[in-house]
Design a protein around this motif. Sequence first.
Motif, PDB file in Angstrom:
ATOM      1  N   ASP A 197       0.834  -1.203   0.000  1.00  0.00           N
ATOM      2  CA  ASP A 197       0.000   0.000   0.000  1.00  0.00           C
ATOM      3  C   ASP A 197       0.869   1.254   0.000  1.00  0.00           C
ATOM      4  N   VAL A 213       0.888   5.655   1.155  1.00  0.00           N
ATOM      5  CA  VAL A 213       0.308   6.865   1.737  1.00  0.00           C
ATOM      6  C   VAL A 213       1.005   8.046   1.072  1.00  0.00           C
ATOM      7  N   ILE A 247      -8.467  14.039   3.166  1.00  0.00           N
ATOM      8  CA  ILE A 247      -7.901  12.706   2.977  1.00  0.00           C
ATOM      9  C   ILE A 247      -8.832  11.939   2.042  1.00  0.00           C
ATOM     10  N   THR A 248      -8.268  11.359   0.994  1.00  0.00           N
ATOM     11  CA  THR A 248      -9.025  10.469   0.111  1.00  0.00           C
ATOM     12  C   THR A 248      -8.327   9.123   0.121  1.00  0.00           C
ATOM     13  N   ALA A 249      -9.089   8.074   0.372  1.00  0.00           N
ATOM     14  CA  ALA A 249      -8.537   6.719   0.423  1.00  0.00           C
ATOM     15  C   ALA A 249      -9.319   5.822  -0.518  1.00  0.00           C
ATOM     16  N   SER A 309      -8.827   2.041  -3.334  1.00  0.00           N
ATOM     17  CA  SER A 309      -8.036   1.027  -4.010  1.00  0.00           C
ATOM     18  C   SER A 309      -8.659   0.796  -5.370  1.00  0.00           C
ATOM     19  N   THR A 346      -7.215  15.799  -4.048  1.00  0.00           N
ATOM     20  CA  THR A 346      -7.041  14.401  -3.630  1.00  0.00           C
ATOM     21  C   THR A 346      -7.885  13.445  -4.467  1.00  0.00           C
ATOM     22  N   ALA A 348      -6.541  10.527  -6.870  1.00  0.00           N
ATOM     23  CA  ALA A 348      -7.009   9.179  -6.532  1.00  0.00           C
ATOM     24  C   ALA A 348      -7.606   8.462  -7.737  1.00  0.00           C
ATOM     25  N   ASN A 401      -3.859  -0.612  -1.723  1.00  0.00           N
ATOM     26  CA  ASN A 401      -4.678   0.426  -1.096  1.00  0.00           C
ATOM     27  C   ASN A 401      -3.860   1.711  -1.051  1.00  0.00           C
ATOM     28  N   ALA A 431      -3.892   6.082   0.484  1.00  0.00           N
ATOM     29  CA  ALA A 431      -4.484   7.241   1.142  1.00  0.00           C
ATOM     30  C   ALA A 431      -3.715   8.461   0.647  1.00  0.00           C
ATOM     31  N   CYS A 439      -3.301  12.418   1.471  1.00  0.00           N
ATOM     32  CA  CYS A 439      -3.555  13.476   2.453  1.00  0.00           C
ATOM     33  C   CYS A 439      -3.020  14.781   1.879  1.00  0.00           C
TER      34      CYS A 439
END
Length: 117
Positions: A23, A25, A39-41, A43, A62, A66, A76, A78, A80
Amino acid sequence: MIHLERTAGRIRLVLNAYFMGEDIVVLLSGGDRPHLGTITAGSRLEPLSTLQLQNHKEFYITEEIAVRLRKQFRGNFAICCGVHLNDITAEEISLVTEISVELGDELIGLLAEGQQR
C-alpha cells in the motif's frame, strides 16, 4: 519513500509517498501553512472515500489524483493534502491544483516504472 517538489512563484508544493507493504500513503502539502485538510482513500476495487476536515477544499486535488492512481496502482492508498497560501488569488488556486495533479501524475509514472510494490 518517493519525494517530489515543485515551485512556481510563491507556490511550493511537496509530495512524499510512503510505502506500507503493498500500500501507499501520499502526503501533499505546501504554501504558507501546510496542514491536513482532506484525505481520500481507496483502491482499485473499492470506492473512494474522502474526509474533508473543517471545510477545506483540497478534495478537488485528492480525488483527482485518486481517480488516476487507482487505474495504475494495485494496493490500497491514502492521499492526504493541505495547502494554504495567504491571500491566494484565483490564478494561484488554479495553479496549485494543476501542479498538484502534475505531481500526482509524476508519482504514478514512477510507480509504473518499477517503484510499484
